[in-house]
Design an enzyme around this catalytic site. Structure first.
Site, PDB file in Angstrom:
ATOM      1  N   GLY A  26       4.646  23.794   2.246  1.00 16.42           N
ATOM      2  CA  GLY A  26       3.931  22.956   1.280  1.00 16.42           C
ATOM      3  C   GLY A  26       2.454  23.281   1.282  1.00 16.42           C
ATOM      4  O   GLY A  26       1.848  23.459   2.348  1.00 16.42           O
ATOM      5  N   LYS A  63       4.707   2.641   8.406  1.00 15.66           N
ATOM      6  CA  LYS A  63       3.536   3.475   8.688  1.00 15.66           C
ATOM      7  C   LYS A  63       2.269   2.640   8.872  1.00 15.66           C
ATOM      8  O   LYS A  63       1.498   2.862   9.804  1.00 15.66           O
ATOM      9  CB  LYS A  63       3.351   4.442   7.511  1.00 15.66           C
ATOM     10  CG  LYS A  63       2.409   5.578   7.752  1.00 15.66           C
ATOM     11  CD  LYS A  63       2.228   6.427   6.476  1.00 15.66           C
ATOM     12  CE  LYS A  63       3.536   7.007   5.964  1.00 15.66           C
ATOM     13  NZ  LYS A  63       3.322   7.901   4.793  1.00 15.66           N
ATOM     14  N   THR A 113      -4.910  13.271   5.695  1.00 11.56           N
ATOM     15  CA  THR A 113      -3.521  13.336   6.154  1.00 11.56           C
ATOM     16  C   THR A 113      -3.341  14.536   7.086  1.00 11.56           C
ATOM     17  O   THR A 113      -2.746  14.433   8.169  1.00 11.56           O
ATOM     18  CB  THR A 113      -2.544  13.405   4.971  1.00 11.56           C
ATOM     19  OG1 THR A 113      -2.900  12.376   4.037  1.00 11.56           O
ATOM     20  CG2 THR A 113      -1.113  13.207   5.420  1.00 11.56           C
ATOM     21  N   LYS A 169       0.849  -1.198   0.000  1.00 12.38           N
ATOM     22  CA  LYS A 169       0.000   0.000   0.000  1.00 12.38           C
ATOM     23  C   LYS A 169       0.877   1.237   0.000  1.00 12.38           C
ATOM     24  O   LYS A 169       1.831   1.328   0.788  1.00 12.38           O
ATOM     25  CB  LYS A 169      -0.882   0.006   1.268  1.00 12.38           C
ATOM     26  CG  LYS A 169      -1.885   1.139   1.323  1.00 12.38           C
ATOM     27  CD  LYS A 169      -3.162   0.817   0.576  1.00 12.38           C
ATOM     28  CE  LYS A 169      -4.034   2.034   0.313  1.00 12.38           C
ATOM     29  NZ  LYS A 169      -3.629   2.819  -0.877  1.00 12.38           N
ATOM     30  N   GLY A 209       0.256  21.506  -0.966  1.00 16.49           N
ATOM     31  CA  GLY A 209      -0.440  20.477  -1.729  1.00 16.49           C
ATOM     32  C   GLY A 209      -1.629  20.005  -0.911  1.00 16.49           C
ATOM     33  O   GLY A 209      -2.098  20.701  -0.003  1.00 16.49           O
ATOM     34  N   LYS A 258       5.384   1.731  -2.888  1.00 19.80           N
ATOM     35  CA  LYS A 258       5.346   3.117  -3.361  1.00 19.80           C
ATOM     36  C   LYS A 258       5.638   3.149  -4.842  1.00 19.80           C
ATOM     37  O   LYS A 258       6.313   2.254  -5.364  1.00 19.80           O
ATOM     38  CB  LYS A 258       6.417   3.946  -2.643  1.00 19.80           C
ATOM     39  CG  LYS A 258       6.153   5.429  -2.707  1.00 19.80           C
ATOM     40  CD  LYS A 258       5.169   5.839  -1.629  1.00 19.80           C
ATOM     41  CE  LYS A 258       4.958   7.314  -1.560  1.00 19.80           C
ATOM     42  NZ  LYS A 258       4.335   7.672  -0.260  1.00 19.80           N
ATOM     43  N   SER A 293      -7.392   5.793   3.357  1.00 19.93           N
ATOM     44  CA  SER A 293      -7.294   4.990   2.130  1.00 19.93           C
ATOM     45  C   SER A 293      -7.750   3.552   2.395  1.00 19.93           C
ATOM     46  O   SER A 293      -8.434   2.938   1.576  1.00 19.93           O
ATOM     47  CB  SER A 293      -5.845   4.935   1.637  1.00 19.93           C
ATOM     48  OG  SER A 293      -5.568   5.985   0.745  1.00 19.93           O
TER      49      SER A 293
END
Ligand code: GLU
Length: 415
Positions: free
Chosen positions: A220, A91, A193, A67, A222, A103, A351
């Site tokens: 950041g 994680k 997140t 994942k 995003g 990933k 997710s």
């Protein structure tokens, strides 16, 4: 160049030593189970053919399907993707969800592509990779520069090639549109997140000696940094600095993240935002703030700038933003670093809820998703804090130890 995979291995072996884990276990986890490199041919709008390189690293599946996200970035490389995959294994174990770690990355600056070129690239990556992924095998998701729209293209391409009808092979999909409701993205995934990061922050804040309403700088803008800024501000924290990949802005009295985001949407830059000083991304890290939130890329806090980083608490919403050298120095001066594998686990947790919903043909209310997110994450934050105190080690070491205990109990047997 700092190699993120070497950093990930140093973290792994460092924690293994403290936790006295058998070297066989750590040797296995120092390697990817499978690494796939693909070439993606893409017909550009002007008729020329370009080739892009892409990777999927499947690090470990002892606890469940591989994942982890797919990033589109001009500097993506196999060592970066390897590091990110290893961190995903840690994680998912820290989060206690039944997933492994993987990933992906494609070497591309997506800002240089048109929307249709981006769609062809996304579908092309799936065509190159589809036999190696699947709902029970490997479940990718968004990461840097990849969006719900890109996940929609990918899952559609996967369905065409494989015949799979569950839509559970990709998470972080959009909500709405024409797909059946039970095969869409999950409520809450967009903010997950940032929100998970805030839950973790809130759980450790007082113990780290940070006051409510403290000042926060966020690197950041995003999906992660943007949501985090709004969430911190809405809980009464003073967000004094924000940045995008080109640079940032600072106002010691606080910014309104909604306004900053609106400005960026209109102007595609933060330059010219009124009532704030323009700063570089490097300067943002060195501001006199209580809380620093790196939410962009790896290797931001290094031995080169750590002496000028003054925050009491660093909440790692990016993956790998602090190098091991900098980590050590921060620990010595008493700063609390809340490690990526705990701080940003909210994304992969929701997710996983999305994947569960798709497999069960369900669509959960946002409230249910967010309650489950909090119930999953906060006990892990408490446990890791306790472990760090007992063993007198930084939170990162404690988080790796918790992950390694969970991995050790199911480790793949050698033959
Ligand atoms: N890319 C995110 C991460 O680094 C999310 C991964 C996922 O949702 O699978 O954790």
């Amino acid at each position: 160049m700092i190699n993120p995979f070497e950093n990930a291995l140093r973290q792994l072996w460092g924690a293994a030593k403290v936790g006295e884990f058998p070297s066989d276990l750590i040797e296995k986890l120092s390697r990817s189970e499978k690494e796939i490199t693909v070439t993606i041919p893409v017909r550009m709008d002007d008729g020329t053919l370009r080739f892009f390189e892409g990777y999927r690293v499947q690090h470990c599946n002892w606890r469940g399907p591989y994942k982890g996200g797919i990033r589109f970035h001009q500097n993506a490389d196999i060592d970066e993707v390897r590091a990110l995959a290893l961190w995903m294994t840690m994680k998912t174990a820290v989060a206690g969800i039944a997933m492994g770690g993987g990933k992906g990355g494609v070497v591309v600056d997506p800002k240089e592509l048109s929307v249709s070129e981006l769609e062809r690239l996304s579908r092309g990556f799936v065509r190159a990779l589809w036999r190696d992924i699947g709902p029970r095998v490997d479940v990718p998701a968004p990461d840097v520069n990849t969006t719900p729209e890109i996940m929609a293209w990918m899952v559609d391409e996967y369905a065409k090639l494989s015949g799979d009808q569950t839509d559970a092979t990709f998470t972080g999909k959009p909500i709405g549109g024409t797909r059946p409701q039970n095969r869409q993205g999950s409520e809450g995934r967009g903010a997950a997140t940032g929100l998970g990061g805030f839950y973790v922050f809130d759980a450790v804040r007082a113990r780290a000696g940070v006051a409510e309403g403290a000042s926060v700088a966020i690197q950041g803008m995003g999906n992660v940094g943007g949501h985090a800024a709004k969430i911190f501000a809405s809980h009464g924290y003073k967000v004094v600095a924000m940045s995008d990949s080109k640079g940032g802005i600072y106002n010691e009295n606080g910014l309104d993240p909604e306004e900053v985001e609106k400005y960026k949407e209109e102007h595609h830059t933060l330059t010219g935002f009124s009532d704030a000083k323009e700063i570089s991304n490097a300067e943002l890290l060195e501001l006199p703030v209580d809380v620093l939130v790196p939410a962009a890329l790896e290797n931001q806090i290094t031995d080169q700038n750590v002496s000028r980083v003054s925050a009491k608490l660093i909440l790692e919403l990016a993956n790998g933003p602090t190098t091991p050298e900098a980590d050590e120095i921060l620990h010595q001066r008493g700063a609390v670093v809340v490690p990526d594998i705990l701080a940003n686990a909210g994304g992969v947790i929701v997710s996983t809820f999305e994947w569960e919903q798709n497999l069960a043909g369900e669509h959960w209310e946002e409230e249910k998703v967010l309650t489950k997110l909090k119930e999953t994450l906060v006990p892990q934050a408490d446990l890791i804090w306790q472990r760090a105190e007992e063993k007198k080690v930084p939170l990162r070491v404690a988080a790796f130890i918790v992950a390694l205990e969970r991995l050790a109990s199911v480790q793949g047997q050698a033959v």
